[in-house]
Structures are given as C-alpha cells and as structure tokens.
Design a protein around this motif. Structure first.
Motif, PDB file in Angstrom:
ATOM      1  N   ILE A 153       0.829  -1.203   0.000  1.00  0.00           N
ATOM      2  CA  ILE A 153       0.000   0.000   0.000  1.00  0.00           C
ATOM      3  C   ILE A 153       0.868   1.260   0.000  1.00  0.00           C
ATOM      4  CG2 ILE A 153      -1.892  -1.196   1.144  1.00  0.00           C
ATOM      5  CD1 ILE A 153      -1.254   0.238   3.718  1.00  0.00           C
ATOM      6  N   ILE A 154       0.294   2.333  -0.506  1.00  0.00           N
ATOM      7  CA  ILE A 154       1.049   3.580  -0.680  1.00  0.00           C
ATOM      8  C   ILE A 154       1.534   4.138   0.650  1.00  0.00           C
ATOM      9  CG2 ILE A 154      -0.971   5.123  -0.588  1.00  0.00           C
ATOM     10  CD1 ILE A 154       2.183   5.409  -2.886  1.00  0.00           C
ATOM     11  N   ASP A 155       0.830   3.825   1.733  1.00  0.00           N
ATOM     12  CA  ASP A 155       1.216   4.315   3.064  1.00  0.00           C
ATOM     13  C   ASP A 155       2.654   3.953   3.432  1.00  0.00           C
ATOM     14  OD1 ASP A 155      -1.493   3.454   2.603  1.00  0.00           O
ATOM     15  OD2 ASP A 155      -2.005   3.948   4.665  1.00  0.00           O
ATOM     16  N   CYS A 156       3.141   2.835   2.876  1.00  0.00           N
ATOM     17  CA  CYS A 156       4.453   2.314   3.282  1.00  0.00           C
ATOM     18  C   CYS A 156       5.605   3.238   2.914  1.00  0.00           C
ATOM     19  CB  CYS A 156       4.681   0.929   2.677  1.00  0.00           C
ATOM     20  SG  CYS A 156       6.065   0.034   3.427  1.00  0.00           S
ATOM     21  N   THR A 157       5.379   4.178   1.983  1.00  0.00           N
ATOM     22  CA  THR A 157       6.446   5.132   1.688  1.00  0.00           C
ATOM     23  C   THR A 157       6.835   5.924   2.933  1.00  0.00           C
ATOM     24  OG1 THR A 157       4.820   6.768   0.941  1.00  0.00           O
ATOM     25  CG2 THR A 157       5.844   5.390  -0.745  1.00  0.00           C
ATOM     26  N   MET A 158       5.887   6.050   3.878  1.00  0.00           N
ATOM     27  CA  MET A 158       6.174   6.783   5.118  1.00  0.00           C
ATOM     28  C   MET A 158       6.871   5.918   6.161  1.00  0.00           C
ATOM     29  SD  MET A 158       5.414  10.011   5.069  1.00  0.00           S
ATOM     30  CE  MET A 158       5.436  10.320   6.831  1.00  0.00           C
ATOM     31  N   ASN A 159       6.888   4.600   5.957  1.00  0.00           N
ATOM     32  CA  ASN A 159       7.596   3.717   6.884  1.00  0.00           C
ATOM     33  C   ASN A 159       9.051   3.497   6.484  1.00  0.00           C
ATOM     34  OD1 ASN A 159       5.532   2.955   8.851  1.00  0.00           O
ATOM     35  ND2 ASN A 159       4.490   2.009   7.125  1.00  0.00           N
ATOM     36  N   LEU A 160       9.386   3.823   5.244  1.00  0.00           N
ATOM     37  CA  LEU A 160      10.749   3.608   4.760  1.00  0.00           C
ATOM     38  C   LEU A 160      11.807   4.354   5.568  1.00  0.00           C
ATOM     39  CD1 LEU A 160      10.184   3.657   0.884  1.00  0.00           C
ATOM     40  CD2 LEU A 160      10.109   1.702   2.462  1.00  0.00           C
ATOM     41  N   PRO A 161      11.526   5.539   6.122  1.00  0.00           N
ATOM     42  CA  PRO A 161      12.560   6.214   6.903  1.00  0.00           C
ATOM     43  C   PRO A 161      13.103   5.405   8.081  1.00  0.00           C
ATOM     44  CG  PRO A 161      10.912   7.804   6.274  1.00  0.00           C
ATOM     45  CD  PRO A 161      10.384   6.450   5.857  1.00  0.00           C
ATOM     46  N   LEU A 162      12.330   4.426   8.581  1.00  0.00           N
ATOM     47  CA  LEU A 162      12.872   3.561   9.630  1.00  0.00           C
ATOM     48  C   LEU A 162      14.032   2.740   9.079  1.00  0.00           C
ATOM     49  CD1 LEU A 162      12.678   2.476  12.535  1.00  0.00           C
ATOM     50  CD2 LEU A 162      11.066   0.744  11.682  1.00  0.00           C
ATOM     51  N   LEU A 163      13.929   2.320   7.822  1.00  0.00           N
ATOM     52  CA  LEU A 163      15.017   1.563   7.192  1.00  0.00           C
ATOM     53  C   LEU A 163      16.204   2.466   6.883  1.00  0.00           C
ATOM     54  CD1 LEU A 163      12.938  -0.668   4.740  1.00  0.00           C
ATOM     55  CD2 LEU A 163      13.784  -1.252   7.026  1.00  0.00           C
ATOM     56  N   TYR A 164      15.941   3.686   6.423  1.00  0.00           N
ATOM     57  CA  TYR A 164      17.051   4.624   6.183  1.00  0.00           C
ATOM     58  C   TYR A 164      17.795   4.912   7.486  1.00  0.00           C
ATOM     59  CZ  TYR A 164      14.771   5.576   1.664  1.00  0.00           C
ATOM     60  OH  TYR A 164      14.212   5.476   0.407  1.00  0.00           O
ATOM     61  N   TRP A 165      17.036   5.077   8.559  1.00  0.00           N
ATOM     62  CA  TRP A 165      17.658   5.333   9.869  1.00  0.00           C
ATOM     63  C   TRP A 165      18.508   4.124  10.288  1.00  0.00           C
ATOM     64  CZ3 TRP A 165      17.042   2.540  14.415  1.00  0.00           C
ATOM     65  CH2 TRP A 165      17.639   3.104  15.548  1.00  0.00           C
ATOM     66  N   ALA A 166      17.977   2.913  10.110  1.00  0.00           N
ATOM     67  CA  ALA A 166      18.719   1.707  10.492  1.00  0.00           C
ATOM     68  C   ALA A 166      20.010   1.584   9.689  1.00  0.00           C
ATOM     69  CB  ALA A 166      17.841   0.469  10.300  1.00  0.00           C
ATOM     70  N   TYR A 167      19.957   1.945   8.424  1.00  0.00           N
ATOM     71  CA  TYR A 167      21.180   1.940   7.603  1.00  0.00           C
ATOM     72  C   TYR A 167      22.196   2.930   8.164  1.00  0.00           C
ATOM     73  CZ  TYR A 167      24.263   3.150   3.710  1.00  0.00           C
ATOM     74  OH  TYR A 167      25.361   3.439   2.932  1.00  0.00           O
ATOM     75  N   ASP A 168      21.746   4.119   8.515  1.00  0.00           N
ATOM     76  CA  ASP A 168      22.650   5.117   9.087  1.00  0.00           C
ATOM     77  C   ASP A 168      23.266   4.632  10.396  1.00  0.00           C
ATOM     78  OD1 ASP A 168      22.126   6.857   6.992  1.00  0.00           O
ATOM     79  OD2 ASP A 168      20.602   7.991   8.089  1.00  0.00           O
ATOM     80  N   GLN A 169      22.464   3.927  11.190  1.00  0.00           N
ATOM     81  CA  GLN A 169      22.945   3.467  12.494  1.00  0.00           C
ATOM     82  C   GLN A 169      23.931   2.314  12.386  1.00  0.00           C
ATOM     83  OE1 GLN A 169      21.765   6.334  14.274  1.00  0.00           O
ATOM     84  NE2 GLN A 169      22.174   4.758  15.808  1.00  0.00           N
ATOM     85  N   THR A 170      23.668   1.392  11.475  1.00  0.00           N
ATOM     86  CA  THR A 170      24.435   0.147  11.440  1.00  0.00           C
ATOM     87  C   THR A 170      25.442   0.076  10.304  1.00  0.00           C
ATOM     88  OG1 THR A 170      22.839  -0.979  10.003  1.00  0.00           O
ATOM     89  CG2 THR A 170      22.424  -1.068  12.385  1.00  0.00           C
TER      90      THR A 170
END
Length: 373
Positions: A153-170
């Motif tokens: 669903i289109i809403d998931c574009t707003m959940n992607l920043p959790l993955l970007y943050w995890a990439y930055d952290q790890t």
C-alpha cells in the motif's frame, strides 16, 4: 514572513491546551475521542498501527517546552509497545509509524541505547517483509486473507525512513537497498500519470507480477484517496532527503502538483478528491500530512516551485486552524474532521495522528520540530 507570527500564535494555543490533555491522559495510548475524551489502545489493542503517534506528540511537545509530563507519557508509550514488538501477528509494515515517533525520537533526543535497540528490532522486522520477486514490502500478514501476502500500500512510503535510519545506524546496506527498491516499485505501481496515487496494489507473491489494484480506503477503484496522496507526497520527499536520488524528488513534485491542483476553495481536504460533489466528508489528516510534506518539499524543490509549495501548506493549515480545530482545554483532540476510510460508517471525527501531523507541521513553521523521519 507573514505566516511565522500566525504559526507562533497557533503553537502557543497548542501548548496551553496539550499540557492539560497530557495530564488527563496519563497511561493512555489514544486513537480517537469519544465525548471529547481520548480512548485507550493499550492492552488488547496494543498492536494497532497508530499507537506510536501519541508518543510522537509527546516528544514534539517535550522538545518545544521541556515539560516533564510529555517525556513521561512518551516513555510509557514506548515501553507498552514492547508487547507489540514481541508479537509476530501484530507486526506489519507500519513499524515506522510506531517506532519512529517513539524509540527513534527518544534516541535522537537522548541517545538511549534501549530505544536504539527497539528501533533496530522494528527495522529488521520491516526489512523481513520484503518480497524480492516483486521488490515490495508486504503490508499485512496473510493469516486473515492469503491474498494479503501480495498486498502493498502507498502508506508504506512513510515507513521507509525507519530503514534509512537503520542503515545510518548500522552501516548495513541491506536496509537501504530494501527501502529504495520498494520506493522504486511504488513509483511504477502506485503513481499514475496525473500524479494521483493508487492505495492498494496486489502482486503475485510468487512471481512478483502485478495482479490488480483496489480502491482501499478511498471512494472507489481508480479514485484519489487524499490521505494516500499525502502519504506519497511526504513519503517520496523523505526518500529524496535520505538518498538524494532525483527520481524521488521528481515523483514528490509530481504528486504535490496534482494535490495542490485539487485543493478546494475552502482549503479543507475531502476524503477523496473524486468523491461525489454532494459528499461533505473530510479528512483533516490528509491536510496535515500533505502540509508537512509540502513544507519539506519547499526546502528542496526547484526554485520556482518553493513558494507554491509553502503557500499551499500554510493555506491548508490556516484553514484547519480557523475551521476545523478545537483549542478548548476541556476537549482532548485538536482536529475535528478526520476520516479513517471513505467506506466506514463514521466520518468527520477526531483521530490522534491527525493531531500529531498538525503539531509537526506547525512546529516546522516555528522551528521547534524534532525531525523523526
């Protein structure tokens, strides 16, 4: 600028009201209000997808005021959400909506390692929902309906920043690749030529082929559910901010241009831009989310579009302030006319994440925002 004095005045009204609301609602995780009072989604409803927004409101207010009650409420919400994080069957693609406003917010403010761990666990769960055949993140679990194993669903574009943050952290690029592959799929599968967005797309979970789309929470298949437009507008803007890939900026501008062209004279946003003309149902959430996205987009868009985007955001926020907002200290909610879905029986009522995005948008204008996305 002329809007800044107005925004400061609105922010002050919010701060006066929300201090009393926070005191009255200790121990709750609200979703909607009944008879002016927030309900509570703790306990059996702890897995509900909106349960991070109360914590997010509290952290935004704490950042702006330093009032202890806000931090206490936010931390209690985060701890309660452990019951969801440890339950496979209530985990879905909305991990970003639950742990960005809670655990990531606290980590950004305090560096708390427990919060970092929670957010990384949530990000790993979200990454585990990726279907490599179709390059999309599965929205919901298929135990209720097997077809949902192929639903995005289109809403998931707003959940992607959790993955970007995890990439930055790890530094683990898997998070980044999953986020960008889903975003790329969303451009192709969800965004129409005119800039409007589909809500639900069904993929074949084995082959990755697109089977069909659904109207979802909008008026009908092929219509234009406004909150979906706002998720796309803000979501692709955020993907650009995290990746600097021009295709995400271009898509965000395309969606924004379409959204702005559809704003009614009143400045208030309907549930669906293509709903019948005699329908008076509105969604203040769509207005607030779109305003947040437009403000961010105005900072990075093509120079000649910047003012257009900011002016549109301020116009919608002023309409909410003047026509659809309660600053009465005796009521718990701010926004009065939100709608979860066009097909629901109930419309034009308070929903907590509408208040969250309204506060976030006002804070963007006053410079008090804690950026959590």
């Amino acid at each position: 600028m002329d809007y800044q004095k107005w925004a400061q005045e609105v922010a002050q009204k919010i701060k006066i009201k929300e201090l009393e609301v926070a005191k009255r609602n200790r121990g709750k995780i609200p979703y909607t209000a009944e008879n002016g009072a927030w309900n509570d989604c703790s306990g059996e409803k702890i897995g509900w997808w909106t349960n991070g927004f109360w914590g997010g409101m509290m952290w935004q207010l704490y950042k702006a005021t330093g009032e202890k009650i806000y931090r206490e409420n936010a931390e209690e919400t985060e701890e309660k959400l452990d019951a969801a994080l440890n339950n496979y069957w209530v985990m879905d693609h909305d991990s970003g909506f639950r742990w960005l406003p809670t655990s990531v917010a606290k980590y950004r403010l305090t560096g708390d390692k427990k919060s970092e761990n929670r957010a990384l666990m949530a990000a790993s769960n979200l990454a585990g929902r990726f279907n490599p055949a179709g390059n999309f993140i599965v929205a919901w679990n298929g135990n209720v309906d097997p077809r949902r194993n192929g639903w995005a669903i289109i809403d998931c574009t707003m959940n992607l920043p959790l993955l970007y943050w995890a990439y930055d952290q790890t530094g683990d690029p898997r998070y980044y690749h999953i986020a960008t592959k889903h975003a790329d799929t969303a451009i192709k599968a969800f965004i129409r030529e005119d800039g409007s967005a589909r809500h639900i797309v069904e993929f074949d979970p084995v082959t990755g082929d697109i089977n069909r789309s659904y109207g979802g929470q909008g008026y009908a298949k092929g219509s234009s559910w406004t909150r979906g437009q706002s998720w796309a507008l803000y979501g692709f803007t955020l993907s650009f901010l995290h990746t600097k890939k021009e295709r995400y900026l271009d898509t965000a501008e395309k969606v924004a241009d379409y959204f702005i062209s559809c704003i009614p004279e009143s400045g208030l946003i309907p549930v669906d831009f293509r709903q019948p003309s005699d329908c008076s149902w509105e969604d203040d959430i769509a207005a607030s989310v779109a305003a947040c996205g437009l403000i961010e987009l105005s900072k990075v868009a093509k120079e000649w579009k910047k003012k257009t985007y900011l002016d549109a955001a301020v116009r919608m926020l002023k309409a909410l302030d003047e026509k659809s907002c309660s600053y009465d200290i005796k009521t718990d909610y701010l926004l009065e006319r939100c709608t979860a879905a066009y097909g629901d029986e109930k419309h034009n009522f308070p929903i907590v994440y509408g208040d969250y995005y309204y506060i976030e948008a006002i804070w963007k204008l006053t410079g008090e925002e804690l950026f959590i996305w």
